[in-house]
Scaffold this motif. Structure first.
Motif, PDB file in Angstrom:
ATOM      1  N   ARG A   1       0.841  -1.207   0.000  1.00  0.00           N
ATOM      2  CA  ARG A   1       0.000   0.000   0.000  1.00  0.00           C
ATOM      3  C   ARG A   1       0.871   1.251   0.000  1.00  0.00           C
ATOM      4  NH1 ARG A   1      -5.128  -1.823   1.030  1.00  0.00           N
ATOM      5  NH2 ARG A   1      -5.264  -3.909   1.957  1.00  0.00           N
ATOM      6  N   ILE A   2       1.321   1.620  -1.192  1.00  0.00           N
ATOM      7  CA  ILE A   2       2.232   2.765  -1.283  1.00  0.00           C
ATOM      8  C   ILE A   2       1.531   4.089  -0.998  1.00  0.00           C
ATOM      9  CG2 ILE A   2       3.770   1.541  -2.825  1.00  0.00           C
ATOM     10  CD1 ILE A   2       1.761   4.333  -4.315  1.00  0.00           C
ATOM     11  N   GLU A   3       0.221   4.046  -0.802  1.00  0.00           N
ATOM     12  CA  GLU A   3      -0.505   5.284  -0.468  1.00  0.00           C
ATOM     13  C   GLU A   3      -0.323   5.684   0.986  1.00  0.00           C
ATOM     14  OE1 GLU A   3      -3.605   1.918  -0.098  1.00  0.00           O
ATOM     15  OE2 GLU A   3      -1.875   2.419  -1.361  1.00  0.00           O
ATOM     16  N   ILE A   4       0.308   4.800   1.791  1.00  0.00           N
ATOM     17  CA  ILE A   4       0.556   5.125   3.190  1.00  0.00           C
ATOM     18  C   ILE A   4       2.058   4.996   3.471  1.00  0.00           C
ATOM     19  CG2 ILE A   4      -1.753   4.411   3.929  1.00  0.00           C
ATOM     20  CD1 ILE A   4      -0.518   1.800   4.952  1.00  0.00           C
ATOM     21  N   PRO A   5       2.574   5.696   4.495  1.00  0.00           N
ATOM     22  CA  PRO A   5       4.027   5.670   4.751  1.00  0.00           C
ATOM     23  C   PRO A   5       4.595   4.268   4.944  1.00  0.00           C
ATOM     24  CG  PRO A   5       3.003   7.464   5.972  1.00  0.00           C
ATOM     25  CD  PRO A   5       1.882   6.679   5.359  1.00  0.00           C
ATOM     26  N   ALA A   6       3.895   3.389   5.649  1.00  0.00           N
ATOM     27  CA  ALA A   6       4.415   2.044   5.878  1.00  0.00           C
ATOM     28  C   ALA A   6       4.558   1.282   4.565  1.00  0.00           C
ATOM     29  CB  ALA A   6       3.500   1.283   6.832  1.00  0.00           C
ATOM     30  N   GLY A   7       3.630   1.467   3.662  1.00  0.00           N
ATOM     31  CA  GLY A   7       3.699   0.806   2.366  1.00  0.00           C
ATOM     32  C   GLY A   7       4.845   1.337   1.524  1.00  0.00           C
ATOM     33  N   ARG A   8       5.074   2.645   1.604  1.00  0.00           N
ATOM     34  CA  ARG A   8       6.191   3.211   0.850  1.00  0.00           C
ATOM     35  C   ARG A   8       7.529   2.709   1.400  1.00  0.00           C
ATOM     36  NH1 ARG A   8       2.574   7.568   0.956  1.00  0.00           N
ATOM     37  NH2 ARG A   8       3.648   8.740   2.604  1.00  0.00           N
ATOM     38  N   ALA A   9       7.617   2.576   2.708  1.00  0.00           N
ATOM     39  CA  ALA A   9       8.843   2.041   3.310  1.00  0.00           C
ATOM     40  C   ALA A   9       9.066   0.592   2.890  1.00  0.00           C
ATOM     41  CB  ALA A   9       8.774   2.156   4.830  1.00  0.00           C
ATOM     42  N   GLU A  10       7.988  -0.193   2.850  1.00  0.00           N
ATOM     43  CA  GLU A  10       8.101  -1.582   2.411  1.00  0.00           C
ATOM     44  C   GLU A  10       8.553  -1.653   0.960  1.00  0.00           C
ATOM     45  OE1 GLU A  10       5.392  -5.672   1.995  1.00  0.00           O
ATOM     46  OE2 GLU A  10       4.433  -3.760   2.536  1.00  0.00           O
ATOM     47  N   TYR A  11       7.973  -0.808   0.125  1.00  0.00           N
ATOM     48  CA  TYR A  11       8.341  -0.801  -1.294  1.00  0.00           C
ATOM     49  C   TYR A  11       9.820  -0.473  -1.464  1.00  0.00           C
ATOM     50  CZ  TYR A  11       8.299   0.324  -6.265  1.00  0.00           C
ATOM     51  OH  TYR A  11       8.571   0.344  -7.612  1.00  0.00           O
ATOM     52  N   ALA A  12      10.292   0.565  -0.782  1.00  0.00           N
ATOM     53  CA  ALA A  12      11.697   0.976  -0.918  1.00  0.00           C
ATOM     54  C   ALA A  12      12.635  -0.134  -0.444  1.00  0.00           C
ATOM     55  CB  ALA A  12      11.947   2.262  -0.145  1.00  0.00           C
ATOM     56  N   ARG A  13      12.245  -0.834   0.621  1.00  0.00           N
ATOM     57  CA  ARG A  13      13.079  -1.921   1.124  1.00  0.00           C
ATOM     58  C   ARG A  13      13.170  -3.056   0.097  1.00  0.00           C
ATOM     59  NH1 ARG A  13      11.728  -6.582   3.329  1.00  0.00           N
ATOM     60  NH2 ARG A  13       9.546  -5.959   3.647  1.00  0.00           N
ATOM     61  N   LEU A  14      12.040  -3.440  -0.461  1.00  0.00           N
ATOM     62  CA  LEU A  14      12.034  -4.509  -1.456  1.00  0.00           C
ATOM     63  C   LEU A  14      12.742  -4.070  -2.739  1.00  0.00           C
ATOM     64  CD1 LEU A  14       8.364  -5.751  -0.930  1.00  0.00           C
ATOM     65  CD2 LEU A  14      10.472  -6.922  -0.228  1.00  0.00           C
ATOM     66  N   GLN A  15      12.552  -2.822  -3.102  1.00  0.00           N
ATOM     67  CA  GLN A  15      13.208  -2.272  -4.285  1.00  0.00           C
ATOM     68  C   GLN A  15      14.731  -2.320  -4.133  1.00  0.00           C
ATOM     69  OE1 GLN A  15      12.450   1.923  -4.792  1.00  0.00           O
ATOM     70  NE2 GLN A  15      12.587   1.824  -7.014  1.00  0.00           N
ATOM     71  N   ALA A  16      15.229  -1.973  -2.948  1.00  0.00           N
ATOM     72  CA  ALA A  16      16.667  -2.026  -2.696  1.00  0.00           C
ATOM     73  C   ALA A  16      17.187  -3.453  -2.794  1.00  0.00           C
ATOM     74  CB  ALA A  16      16.982  -1.434  -1.320  1.00  0.00           C
ATOM     75  N   GLY A  17      16.408  -4.399  -2.314  1.00  0.00           N
ATOM     76  CA  GLY A  17      16.809  -5.795  -2.403  1.00  0.00           C
ATOM     77  C   GLY A  17      16.920  -6.265  -3.845  1.00  0.00           C
ATOM     78  N   PHE A  18      15.984  -5.845  -4.683  1.00  0.00           N
ATOM     79  CA  PHE A  18      16.050  -6.234  -6.091  1.00  0.00           C
ATOM     80  C   PHE A  18      17.231  -5.569  -6.794  1.00  0.00           C
ATOM     81  CE2 PHE A  18      11.346  -7.260  -5.770  1.00  0.00           C
ATOM     82  CZ  PHE A  18      11.550  -8.619  -5.885  1.00  0.00           C
ATOM     83  N   ALA A  19      17.530  -4.323  -6.429  1.00  0.00           N
ATOM     84  CA  ALA A  19      18.699  -3.656  -7.008  1.00  0.00           C
ATOM     85  C   ALA A  19      19.975  -4.416  -6.655  1.00  0.00           C
ATOM     86  CB  ALA A  19      18.779  -2.216  -6.519  1.00  0.00           C
TER      87      ALA A  19
END
Length: 322
Positions: A284-302
């Motif tokens: 849920r990137i519409e809320i801060p917790a979701g954006r934090a989760e996305y960035a964490r997973l995105q960093a892992g894929f990078a």
């Protein structure tokens, strides 16, 4: 396939006569001194067939269900992308290639494949017979080297998918509902900065969404803008791998495909679509917790993508220097 014998040179199919044209493809002889197809490793028939079977089995995790869905006429909003947006067909993904510098013994089935020649150690790929491959490798090396030179940017939060449905009555996946509805989706786009760096995502933005992006990616600026945090740049490692066929070892191709499949899942879990019926929980990137989760997973894929990008760059250097 018989060894042409010492001093006679390797034989290959004449590249000026296209395969499948119905015209006779005469065999021509490469100079005996040509080093382009000199193998650095030789695989016997049982060895390379075992590797080919392992590759087919590995990718059948995706190709078999895709074929079954097609047989039933069933669309999948997440996984079809791997075979529709990306143009490699399942049968092509399943086909095994050893990559450059590997000679195959007892490999008559490779005789009519473009780029393969008879050499002293067996059948081997000769990149010099495939001018397109060398040109492609030079482009891919430049793009991936430029991408790798930049730090990963982790603040886009997957808003590219939201921008593709912003203020439109015709979303791309019209059979899947929007989690927040049209108005709620538009509100999310308007509440967050949109900073997509990837042209092949940006080009699907709606007309209303384009001015909201911090950048205006174009095909011409692709090498100047792509960066390793971008999910689409990571998925595209698979595209660059198959664009290098038959020069790309199939194990590397499968590694890139598997990463693309995993990234695609995050891409759609963070999208505005409600995919619960397909078994996907939203990020849920519409809320801060979701954006934090996305960035964490995105960093892992990078992080996962970095060694694959390096392997592709090294492969391109091999294909352009042999």
């Amino acid at each position: 396939m018989a060894d042409p014998g010492p001093g006679s040179g390797a034989t290959r199919w004449d590249p000026t006569v296209p395969a499948g044209s119905g015209r006779y493809r005469r065999r021509v002889t490469a100079p005996p001194h040509a080093p382009a197809h000199a193998p650095t490793r030789v695989l016997g028939g049982p060895q390379w067939r075992e590797r080919a079977a392992a590759h087919r089995e590995r990718v059948s995790r995706w190709t078999a269900p895709h074929r079954e869905r097609r047989r039933r006429g069933e669309a999948h909003p997440v996984l079809d992308f791997l075979f529709t947006y990306y143009s490699l067909r399942p049968a092509q993904l399943e086909r095994w290639d050893p990559g450059p510098g590997v000679a195959l013994r007892d490999a008559a089935e490779f005789a009519d494949r473009p780029g393969y020649v008879d050499g002293p150690g067996g059948v081997v790929l000769d990149p010099t017979t495939l001018p397109r491959l060398r040109t492609t490798a030079a482009f891919v090396a430049g793009l991936l080297t430029a991408t790798a030179s930049r730090p990963a940017r982790l603040g886009c939060f997957g808003l590219h998918e939201w921008a593709m449905v912003y203020r439109t009555d015709a979303p791309r996946h019209d059979a899947v509902p929007l989690r927040l509805g049209s108005a709620g989706t538009d509100a999310v786009v308007e509440s967050l900065p949109v900073s997509c760096t990837h042209y092949d995502a940006f080009r699907f933005f709606t007309d209303a969404a384009r001015p909201r992006n911090a950048l205006t990616p174009t095909r011409e600026t692709q090498a100047a803008l792509e960066q390793p945090g971008c999910l689409h740049a990571t998925m595209d490692l698979y595209k660059w791998a198959y664009k290098l066929a038959p020069g790309c070892p199939s194990e590397l191709l499968a590694d890139c495909f598997e990463l693309a499949a995993d990234v695609r899942e995050l891409d759609m879990r963070a999208s505005p679509y409600d995919l619960a019926a397909h078994g996907y929980e939203p990020v849920r990137i519409e809320i801060p917790a979701g954006r934090a989760e996305y960035a964490r997973l995105q960093a892992g894929f990078a992080e996962r993508a970095a060694p694959l990008r390096s392997r592709l760059i090294a492969l391109c250097e091999t294909l352009t220097t042999r």
